[in-house]
Design a protein around this motif. Structure first.
Motif, PDB file in Angstrom:
ATOM      1  N   THR A 125     -20.967 -39.108   5.359  1.00 53.93           N
ATOM      2  CA  THR A 125     -20.392 -38.171   6.135  1.00 53.93           C
ATOM      3  C   THR A 125     -19.253 -38.422   6.694  1.00 53.93           C
ATOM      4  O   THR A 125     -18.477 -37.417   6.915  1.00 53.93           O
ATOM      5  N   LEU A 128     -16.471 -36.625   4.772  1.00 51.95           N
ATOM      6  CA  LEU A 128     -16.182 -35.159   5.087  1.00 51.95           C
ATOM      7  C   LEU A 128     -15.825 -34.810   6.089  1.00 51.95           C
ATOM      8  O   LEU A 128     -14.838 -33.924   6.247  1.00 51.95           O
ATOM      9  N   LEU A 137     -16.842 -33.627  -4.631  1.00 53.24           N
ATOM     10  CA  LEU A 137     -17.326 -34.900  -4.104  1.00 53.24           C
ATOM     11  C   LEU A 137     -18.387 -35.308  -5.087  1.00 53.24           C
ATOM     12  O   LEU A 137     -19.408 -34.665  -5.027  1.00 53.24           O
ATOM     13  N   HIS A 156     -19.882 -28.307   6.541  1.00 55.00           N
ATOM     14  CA  HIS A 156     -18.523 -28.357   6.078  1.00 55.00           C
ATOM     15  C   HIS A 156     -17.868 -27.065   5.379  1.00 55.00           C
ATOM     16  O   HIS A 156     -18.822 -26.630   4.372  1.00 55.00           O
ATOM     17  N   LEU A 159     -15.853 -27.474   0.951  1.00 59.17           N
ATOM     18  CA  LEU A 159     -16.839 -28.144  -0.286  1.00 59.17           C
ATOM     19  C   LEU A 159     -17.188 -27.164  -1.145  1.00 59.17           C
ATOM     20  O   LEU A 159     -18.104 -26.228  -0.727  1.00 59.17           O
ATOM     21  N   LEU A 162     -20.793 -30.641  -5.035  1.00 52.05           N
ATOM     22  CA  LEU A 162     -21.271 -31.804  -4.498  1.00 52.05           C
ATOM     23  C   LEU A 162     -22.462 -32.163  -5.566  1.00 52.05           C
ATOM     24  O   LEU A 162     -23.356 -31.531  -5.714  1.00 52.05           O
ATOM     25  N   PHE A 182     -23.155 -25.723   3.841  1.00 51.23           N
ATOM     26  CA  PHE A 182     -22.126 -25.569   3.010  1.00 51.23           C
ATOM     27  C   PHE A 182     -21.721 -24.164   2.373  1.00 51.23           C
ATOM     28  O   PHE A 182     -21.886 -23.797   1.449  1.00 51.23           O
TER      29      PHE A 182
END
Length: 316
Positions: A125, A128, A137, A156, A159, A162, A182
């Protein structure tokens, strides 16, 4: 996991930063071409350049144009991957110098380096939070504390990809991922793992995620490598998020006829470009039914396993 290290990450060639401070930088980097930097400590006994990760990262920042670094891939950073600093730590501490960083891969290691179940990661966390413009990521391994989610609920804005590759993701982490927002995320992959190694996640833990709330741009969803793959498939059969996807990935786990039948009995899947089921336990008859029912969908039914005892592809 695959024994080979990543040679390309996010469309960029991966080049290794030299451990020897007097060695030249890779030609691609010297030419100014965008690259993904691979950082890895030499953890052999008696190694000539036995940097800790913080020491290596400090050397890296002094030798390259830190503001121009776009992508970083971390390999081995200690013999047990649980000491000597961690990628999250060094990145967060240098966030003000890494204005161009957009892509990070934590623990690009294979079984010849260390078993995936041994890789212990602190929460990501802070990474980010420190890099609001991060776009990609990847994290391999499990949490260092199973009771502390590797990713806390967070919003976020940037992003896009993920990925959590693990044989040991606990329920707490999977539930927390589903509570994140997201709005730009296009690809999400979660490897559940085996309960014998700490992979306790189940279909109950993805209820929030399956609503699609906070994931308006998601197009690729991988809920994979699960011992409870049939239950996950059943949960997806009527999940709102499926309608927005172009790829549904239920590979690497224990999917059998029960889960496949639930998918066929659920909402239409003809809009999908791909249904990835490789490493599965389906009967030949059920595989044929899927292909007949979804003629316009690319279905990966490779690696059919005819075994009574089911197992995931990535555990230890």
């Amino acid at each position: 996991m695959n024994r080979d290290h990543t040679i390309e990450f996010a469309g960029l060639p991966v080049v290794s930063f030299p451990l020897d401070p007097d060695a030249p930088l890779p030609v691609a980097a010297e030419d100014g071409r965008p690259v993904a930097w691979r950082l890895e400590c030499d953890v052999r006994w008696g190694a000539q350049f036995g940097h800790t990760l913080p020491e290596l990262f400090d050397l890296f920042l002094r030798r390259v144009d830190a503001a121009g670094v776009q992508a970083v891939v971390f390999g081995v950073w200690s013999t047990e991957m649980d000491c000597g600093g961690h990628p999250v730590q060094v990145l967060v501490e240098a966030a003000d110098r890494l204005a161009g960083l957009r892509r990070v891969f934590i623990a690009d290691v294979g079984s010849e380096d260390i078993e995936v179940s041994w890789i212990a990661n602190p929460p990501v966390t802070p990474l980010l939070e420190s890099f609001p413009r991060l776009e990609e990521l990847w994290v391999r391994g499990g949490p260092e504390d199973k009771d502390v989610p590797i990713l806390a609920p967070i919003k976020h804005e940037s992003l896009r990809t993920l990925v959590f590759q693990s044989g040991s993701l606990p329920s707490e982490t999977i539930r927390s991922i589903g509570q994140c927002s997201f709005p730009a995320l296009e690809r999400l992959e979660i490897y559940f793992g085996d309960p014998d190694y700490g992979g306790t996640g189940s279909a109950d833990d993805i209820r929030s995620l399956l609503t699609g709330q906070g994931l308006s741009e998601l197009r690729y969803l991988g809920l994979k490598n699960a011992m409870t793959q049939d239950a996950i498939a059943t949960a997806l059969a009527h999940a709102p998020i499926v309608a927005q996807l172009h790829t549904l990935d239920l590979s690497l786990g224990t999917l059998g006829d029960e889960g496949a039948a639930a998918l066929l009995a659920g909402q239409p899947l003809g809009h999908l470009r791909k249904l990835d089921l490789h490493h599965h336990f389906l009967s030949q008859e059920m595989g044929d039914r899927l292909c007949h029912a979804l003629p316009g969908v690319e279905i990966d039914l490779s690696e059919r396993i005819a075994a009574e005892d089911r197992y995931v592809a990535v555990a230890e």
